[in-house]
Design a protein around this motif. Sequence first.
Motif, PDB file in Angstrom:
ATOM      1  N   GLN A   1      84.352 136.494  63.643  1.00 31.95           N
ATOM      2  CA  GLN A   1      85.357 137.473  63.238  1.00 31.95           C
ATOM      3  C   GLN A   1      84.908 138.147  61.948  1.00 31.95           C
ATOM      4  O   GLN A   1      84.621 137.471  60.958  1.00 31.95           O
ATOM      5  CB  GLN A   1      86.711 136.784  63.047  1.00 31.95           C
ATOM      6  N   THR A   2      84.837 139.455  61.965  1.00 34.17           N
ATOM      7  CA  THR A   2      84.382 140.206  60.798  1.00 34.17           C
ATOM      8  C   THR A   2      85.451 141.211  60.383  1.00 34.17           C
ATOM      9  O   THR A   2      86.336 141.557  61.170  1.00 34.17           O
ATOM     10  CB  THR A   2      83.073 140.951  61.109  1.00 34.17           C
ATOM     11  N   GLY A   3      85.376 141.660  59.141  1.00 35.59           N
ATOM     12  CA  GLY A   3      86.280 142.695  58.662  1.00 35.59           C
ATOM     13  C   GLY A   3      87.730 142.280  58.557  1.00 35.59           C
ATOM     14  O   GLY A   3      88.630 143.104  58.679  1.00 35.59           O
TER      15      GLY A   3
ATOM     16  N   ALA B   1      74.542 136.710  60.114  1.00 36.80           N
ATOM     17  CA  ALA B   1      74.724 137.813  61.059  1.00 36.80           C
ATOM     18  C   ALA B   1      74.665 139.177  60.368  1.00 36.80           C
ATOM     19  O   ALA B   1      74.794 140.209  61.027  1.00 36.80           O
ATOM     20  CB  ALA B   1      76.053 137.654  61.781  1.00 36.80           C
ATOM     21  N   LYS B   2      74.494 139.158  59.034  1.00 37.19           N
ATOM     22  CA  LYS B   2      74.492 140.393  58.242  1.00 37.19           C
ATOM     23  C   LYS B   2      75.779 141.180  58.453  1.00 37.19           C
ATOM     24  O   LYS B   2      75.774 142.401  58.630  1.00 37.19           O
ATOM     25  CB  LYS B   2      73.260 141.239  58.552  1.00 37.19           C
ATOM     26  N   GLU B   3      76.882 140.443  58.452  1.00 40.60           N
ATOM     27  CA  GLU B   3      78.214 141.020  58.634  1.00 40.60           C
ATOM     28  C   GLU B   3      79.010 140.851  57.351  1.00 40.60           C
ATOM     29  O   GLU B   3      78.543 140.238  56.396  1.00 40.60           O
ATOM     30  CB  GLU B   3      78.938 140.356  59.804  1.00 40.60           C
ATOM     31  N   SER B   4      80.224 141.382  57.349  1.00 37.82           N
ATOM     32  CA  SER B   4      81.031 141.387  56.138  1.00 37.82           C
ATOM     33  C   SER B   4      82.480 141.028  56.429  1.00 37.82           C
ATOM     34  O   SER B   4      82.970 141.209  57.549  1.00 37.82           O
ATOM     35  CB  SER B   4      80.972 142.786  55.507  1.00 37.82           C
ATOM     36  N   ARG B   5      83.145 140.573  55.382  1.00 41.70           N
ATOM     37  CA  ARG B   5      84.586 140.334  55.433  1.00 41.70           C
ATOM     38  C   ARG B   5      85.346 141.653  55.355  1.00 41.70           C
ATOM     39  O   ARG B   5      86.508 141.736  55.732  1.00 41.70           O
ATOM     40  CB  ARG B   5      85.020 139.446  54.269  1.00 41.70           C
TER      41      ARG B   5
ATOM     42  N   LEU C   1      78.613 134.675  58.466  1.00 37.06           N
ATOM     43  CA  LEU C   1      78.669 136.110  58.166  1.00 37.06           C
ATOM     44  C   LEU C   1      77.336 136.585  57.589  1.00 37.06           C
ATOM     45  O   LEU C   1      76.795 137.607  58.002  1.00 37.06           O
ATOM     46  CB  LEU C   1      79.779 136.422  57.161  1.00 37.06           C
ATOM     47  N   SER C   2      76.827 135.841  56.634  1.00 38.65           N
ATOM     48  CA  SER C   2      75.579 136.202  55.977  1.00 38.65           C
ATOM     49  C   SER C   2      74.419 136.231  56.974  1.00 38.65           C
ATOM     50  O   SER C   2      73.633 137.176  56.998  1.00 38.65           O
ATOM     51  CB  SER C   2      75.283 135.214  54.849  1.00 38.65           C
TER      52      SER C   2
ATOM     53  N   SER D   1      86.562 145.463  56.133  1.00 36.71           N
ATOM     54  CA  SER D   1      86.812 146.242  57.332  1.00 36.71           C
ATOM     55  C   SER D   1      85.782 147.354  57.467  1.00 36.71           C
ATOM     56  O   SER D   1      85.347 147.933  56.478  1.00 36.71           O
ATOM     57  CB  SER D   1      88.214 146.842  57.276  1.00 36.71           C
ATOM     58  N   LYS D   2      85.418 147.660  58.690  1.00 32.09           N
ATOM     59  CA  LYS D   2      84.469 148.744  58.947  1.00 32.09           C
ATOM     60  C   LYS D   2      85.178 150.087  59.086  1.00 32.09           C
ATOM     61  O   LYS D   2      84.544 151.110  59.219  1.00 32.09           O
ATOM     62  CB  LYS D   2      83.670 148.443  60.211  1.00 32.09           C
TER      63      LYS D   2
END
Length: 128
Positions: free
Chosen positions: A54-56, A112-116, A109-110, A118-119
């Motif tokens: 789950q991201t963003g 997957a190079k994703e972020s908390r 998250l790190s 929102s996009k």
Amino acid sequence: MNQAPTKIDYQQSTALLRIEWPDGKQAELSAEFLRVHSPSAEVRGHGIGQETLQTGKKNVEISKIEATGRYAIKITFSDGHDTGLYDWGYLKKLCDEKDKYWQTYLEKLSKAKESRESKFIDITQLNS
């Protein structure tokens, strides 16, 4: 059977769910934490290795909390997610192991190079 919390209180201003247990322990779980650790099939998948990261979700809030029998609560989040029941055993585990769960989430998250964050873009800020 796991014991029910003695008190559950959601603070809208801080987006924290405060939980008190019969053993006297207390915990605060953020709406974001609860959302990314939802026990739903959407998050957990239908088996090992089928989880969906789950991201963003940093600014997600809790819109509604409903008791489900005497064994769980159902949480509706501001992003529309409302599946998955937080039974007392799972909720207690989240409280007791919050730091471990959070660190693991941040590592995923790190990796997957994703972020908390929102996009989505806040269009109200575009014309400022």
